[in-house]
Design a protein around this motif. Structure first.
Motif, short mmCIF file in Angstrom:
data_model
loop_
_atom_site.label_atom_id
_atom_site.label_comp_id
_atom_site.label_asym_id
_atom_site.label_seq_id
_atom_site.Cartn_x
_atom_site.Cartn_y
_atom_site.Cartn_z
N ALA A 356 29.17 23.01 -24.35
CA ALA A 356 27.71 23.09 -24.40
C ALA A 356 27.15 21.97 -25.25
O ALA A 356 27.83 21.42 -26.11
CB ALA A 356 27.27 24.45 -24.95
N MET A 357 25.88 21.63 -25.00
CA MET A 357 25.14 20.65 -25.82
C MET A 357 23.81 21.28 -26.24
O MET A 357 23.18 21.99 -25.47
CB MET A 357 24.84 19.37 -25.04
N PHE A 358 23.40 20.97 -27.47
CA PHE A 358 22.14 21.47 -27.99
C PHE A 358 21.38 20.34 -28.67
O PHE A 358 21.96 19.61 -29.47
CB PHE A 358 22.37 22.62 -28.98
N PRO A 359 20.07 20.19 -28.39
CA PRO A 359 19.28 19.15 -29.04
C PRO A 359 18.88 19.55 -30.45
O PRO A 359 18.80 20.74 -30.77
CB PRO A 359 18.07 19.02 -28.13
N GLY A 360 18.58 18.58 -31.28
CA GLY A 360 18.16 18.89 -32.64
C GLY A 360 17.73 17.66 -33.40
O GLY A 360 17.22 16.70 -32.82
N GLY A 361 17.97 17.68 -34.71
CA GLY A 361 17.57 16.53 -35.52
C GLY A 361 17.60 16.86 -37.00
O GLY A 361 18.35 17.73 -37.45
N PHE A 362 16.78 16.15 -37.76
CA PHE A 362 16.69 16.30 -39.21
C PHE A 362 15.23 16.42 -39.60
O PHE A 362 14.36 15.73 -39.04
CB PHE A 362 17.30 15.08 -39.91
N THR A 363 14.95 17.26 -40.57
CA THR A 363 13.60 17.33 -41.14
C THR A 363 13.40 16.14 -42.07
O THR A 363 14.34 15.40 -42.39
CB THR A 363 13.40 18.63 -41.92
N ALA A 364 12.17 15.95 -42.52
CA ALA A 364 11.85 14.81 -43.38
C ALA A 364 12.66 14.83 -44.66
O ALA A 364 12.98 13.77 -45.22
CB ALA A 364 10.35 14.80 -43.69
N ASP A 365 13.01 16.03 -45.15
CA ASP A 365 13.79 16.11 -46.38
C ASP A 365 15.29 16.26 -46.12
O ASP A 365 16.05 16.57 -47.02
CB ASP A 365 13.29 17.24 -47.28
N THR A 383 14.30 10.93 -21.46
CA THR A 383 14.43 9.52 -21.12
C THR A 383 13.65 8.66 -22.11
O THR A 383 13.33 7.50 -21.85
CB THR A 383 13.91 9.27 -19.69
N GLU A 384 13.34 9.24 -23.25
CA GLU A 384 12.66 8.56 -24.35
C GLU A 384 12.88 9.39 -25.61
O GLU A 384 13.47 10.47 -25.57
CB GLU A 384 11.16 8.45 -24.06
N THR A 385 12.42 8.88 -26.73
CA THR A 385 12.52 9.63 -27.97
C THR A 385 11.64 10.88 -27.91
O THR A 385 10.48 10.81 -27.49
CB THR A 385 12.08 8.76 -29.16
N VAL A 386 12.19 12.01 -28.31
CA VAL A 386 11.50 13.29 -28.25
C VAL A 386 11.37 13.85 -29.65
O VAL A 386 12.36 13.93 -30.39
CB VAL A 386 12.26 14.28 -27.34
N GLU A 387 10.17 14.20 -30.04
CA GLU A 387 9.95 14.71 -31.40
C GLU A 387 10.25 16.19 -31.54
O GLU A 387 10.61 16.65 -32.62
CB GLU A 387 8.49 14.44 -31.82
N ASP A 388 10.10 16.95 -30.46
CA ASP A 388 10.27 18.40 -30.52
C ASP A 388 11.34 18.81 -29.52
O ASP A 388 11.12 18.75 -28.31
CB ASP A 388 8.95 19.09 -30.19
N PRO A 389 12.53 19.24 -29.96
CA PRO A 389 13.58 19.60 -29.01
C PRO A 389 13.21 20.77 -28.11
O PRO A 389 13.69 20.86 -26.98
CB PRO A 389 14.77 19.95 -29.91
N ASP A 390 12.35 21.67 -28.59
CA ASP A 390 11.95 22.80 -27.76
C ASP A 390 11.09 22.36 -26.57
O ASP A 390 10.97 23.09 -25.59
CB ASP A 390 11.20 23.84 -28.58
N SER A 391 10.51 21.17 -26.65
CA SER A 391 9.71 20.67 -25.52
C SER A 391 10.59 20.32 -24.33
O SER A 391 10.07 20.12 -23.23
CB SER A 391 8.91 19.44 -25.95
#
Length: 637
Positions: A356-365, A383-391
């Motif tokens: 499985a794969m899951f999108p995510g990232g890091f908060t500002a802190d 197909t571009e940078t996404v700010e909100d993975p839930d979108s």
């Protein structure tokens, strides 16, 4: 088993939290009409969709047949971006996969594969070359390739040097629960992970045990490769403080027979972001729904590391795809962060698994997080940078859940209704594995169908010899009245094996009936664990859950969430985190299962001494409700 790091070819965007918004997914009738009028060529410009488990041709596990049964499996996924292509390595595949878009994966059989099939391999790219090593209990080779998509590999070093202080496999057992004496290391490196820092220095991390810690060391990558200094002991599990590190179904701490068992830690993986080093690990074991990834954080590659109080960072205990542990973290070519993991199937053998794969990232802190919210429903591939993975969630729901099902034939108790229960361990078995067998679902009314996922099961597959002609062929038909049938998807000429085939229609269709029409499958039997039909229905989303109550247990690792049922809800997402705007963790539960639990769900994944915030949302094929009030759940004194 092995977790590794690949130096990204795209810099991290990294700033700002990917906060979760509430999606309203009902598709207005006028918009639907416009979409249907758009020419197919124009629709192709829209982002394509996919769904977990990842749609690759999982290989039959010839090496570890169990009770005379072969089965397709995948585990311990490592995804590396190398020369603008993605490479996927996993356990016991006799090869690997490559893709240009994370959607279409092509299997690569290496020309030269000097070891037996890999278990939990490590892979890392320096931007020019891709390096590969296997898990081992004794020194083994490391390979290198500039263009691994060709299947051609060269020796980087024929034998890695022995780790100073490593004991033999026979010695290892003698230490038992007492752990290893100072200066001693477990045999290996087993479950290796490679990391190349920005300054060009290389590091190796390894370990897989329910007793011993993870280890790390700087290494000199110049052939023949050597360790720089003494390996560093890193950390062990603390299930007495970290609820999610407890072994068993929903962190029960026991085997099904009630036997207590220690948790396992494995799959080291290092990610650098914002000047911090995130040493990730899988726990508490791959055999149940609660497998997850956590992280320790440091300001240098070998520590000292501090436990992240927001752990786990990737977690999916509910739904069709259960389990998110033992994977890798990587950036796609657009800078978006992803975490891979190993969901559990566990029918033929407890270690039968998928990817499985899951999108995510890091908060500002700097908080690391990955989203499993609607994590096994269709998602858009960015197909571009996404700010909100839930979108990335399409808003398409399983119209097939508990739908009335009828089969052309059935073997014994393996009835058609087992293919609509969102459970990968139950399945329908046809009377014969022959072309023309059908499985027909009645969705209970005309609904908008966007995609279908066919999940096959391996029932009494016997022992397979390796064959080049293993392939999956079928058609998906749709109808409004059950009499006039039209083609939704046609894989009659497919040359691929697709045990978890996901197909999106060229355009959505308004259908009441969906039919699987069989062509060919390699297994001895035609067996389908779930025929998942994704789409939407008319109507309003469920109302906002208004009556929720959360009780922190005397054992701080547990909390019970009480939910008053919402009319029309198919299911609920229980969401929680360490701040009211960081509800990054999700436990999905269907409404009928929640009723069986007395309208309450126990979450056993909390850390002691940490305050939490909980909320609940309801969903149906008509959309997602607004989020309930967010409830603070403080740690007990």
């Amino acid at each position: 088993m092995a977790k590794v790091w690949a130096k990204p070819l795209v810099n991290s965007t990294g700033g700002g939290a990917w906060y979760r918004g509430v999606m309203r997914t009902a598709l207005p009738i006028a918009l639907a009409a416009v979409l249907l009028a758009v020419p197919a060529a124009a629709q192709e410009a829209r982002p394509r969709t996919w769904a977990n488990p990842v749609d690759v041709d999982y290989k039959y596990n010839f090496e570890q047949t169990h009770r005379g049964i072969s089965y397709r499996t995948g585990a311990d996924p490592v995804i590396v971006l190398h020369r603008d292509r993605y490479f996927l390595f996993q356990t016991l595949a006799d090869g690997y996969w490559t893709s240009e878009n994370l959607l279409d994966w092509t299997y690569v059989q290496p020309d030269k594969w000097p070891f037996e099939s890999n278990v939990a391999p490590a892979a890392a790219s320096d931007g020019e070359r891709l390096y590969l090593m296997q898990s081992a209990f004794e020194p083994r080779p490391m390979l290198v390739s500039e263009h691994p998509e060709t299947g051609q590999w060269d020796w980087h070093t024929r034998v890695l040097p022995p780790v100073s202080g490593a004991v033999s496999q026979n010695e290892e057992g003698s230490y038992g629960d007492a752990g290893l004496p100072e200066g001693k290391l477990p045999p290996g490196p087993w479950d290796p992970g490679l990391f190349i820092d920005d300054d060009g220095k290389w590091y190796l991390y390894w370990g897989s045990s329910n007793v011993y810690p993870l280890f790390g060391s700087e290494i000199d990558p110049t052939p023949p490769v050597r360790f720089v200094g003494e390996p560093t002991r890193l950390h062990v599990l603390h299930p007495d403080q970290h609820g999610w590190e407890r072994f068993g179904q929903d962190h029960s701490g026991t085997l099904p027979d009630g036997t207590a068992i220690k948790s396992f830690m494995e799959g080291a993986w290092m990610t650098k972001h914002g000047g911090r080093y995130y040493l990730q690990y899988g726990a508490p074991g791959t055999e149940y729904n609660a497998y997850a990834n956590g992280t320790y954080v440091a300001s240098s590659p070998l520590g000292p590391f501090e436990y992240a109080p927001y752990n786990p960072v990737s977690y999916k205990p509910g739904g069709f795809v259960e389990g998110a542990g033992h994977g890798s973290t990587f950036q796609d070519r657009y800078g978006n962060w992803w975490n891979t993991g190993t969901p559990w199937i566990g029918h033929n053998w407890t270690f039968e698994r998928r990817i499985a794969m899951f999108p995510g990232g890091f908060t500002a802190d700097g908080q690391m997080h990955f989203s499993s919210r609607f994590g096994d429903y269709p998602q858009r591939m960015p197909t571009e940078t996404v700010e909100d993975p839930d979108s990335l969630f399409t808003g398409w729901f399983p119209l097939s859940y508990k739908a009335e099902a009828e089969a052309s034939s059935t073997v014994g108790e393996f009835t058609a209704d087992r293919a609509t229960d969102e459970n990968p361990r139950t399945f329908w078995v046809a009377g014969a594995n022959r072309a023309g067998e059908t499985l027909t679902l009645d969705l209970g009314g005309v609904k908008r169908v966007h995609a279908v996922q066919v999940n096959y099961a391996d029932y009494q597959s016997g022992i397979y010899a390796e064959r080049p002609d293993i392939r999956t062929r079928f058609r998906i038909l749709w109808s409004v009245d059950g009499a006039d049938w039209r083609v939704f998807a046609d894989l009659s000429d497919s040359e691929r094996d697709r045990p978890n085939a996901y197909v999106e229609g060229e355009r959505p269709v308004d259908a009441r009936f969906i039919r699987y029409e069989h062509g060919e499958v390699a297994a001895a039997h035609l067996a389908i664990s779930d025929l998942r039909v994704f789409g939407t229905s008319d109507g309003l989303p469920p109302e906002r859950p208004t009556d929720i109550r959360v009780e922190r247990g005397r054992d701080q690792r547990n909390a019970t969430v009480h939910i008053a049922p919402v009319s029309g809800a198919l299911g609920y997402n229980v969401r929680w985190g360490t701040a009211p705007d960081r509800l990054f963790l999700t436990y999905q539960v269907y409404g009928d299962d929640l009723r069986d639990l007395g309208d309450q769900l126990e979450v056993r994944a909390l850390n002691t001494g940490v305050d939490y915030w909980f909320a609940v949302e309801a969903f149906s094929p008509s959309g997602v409700s607004p989020l309930s009030r967010v409830v603070r759940v403080p740690a007990r004194d």
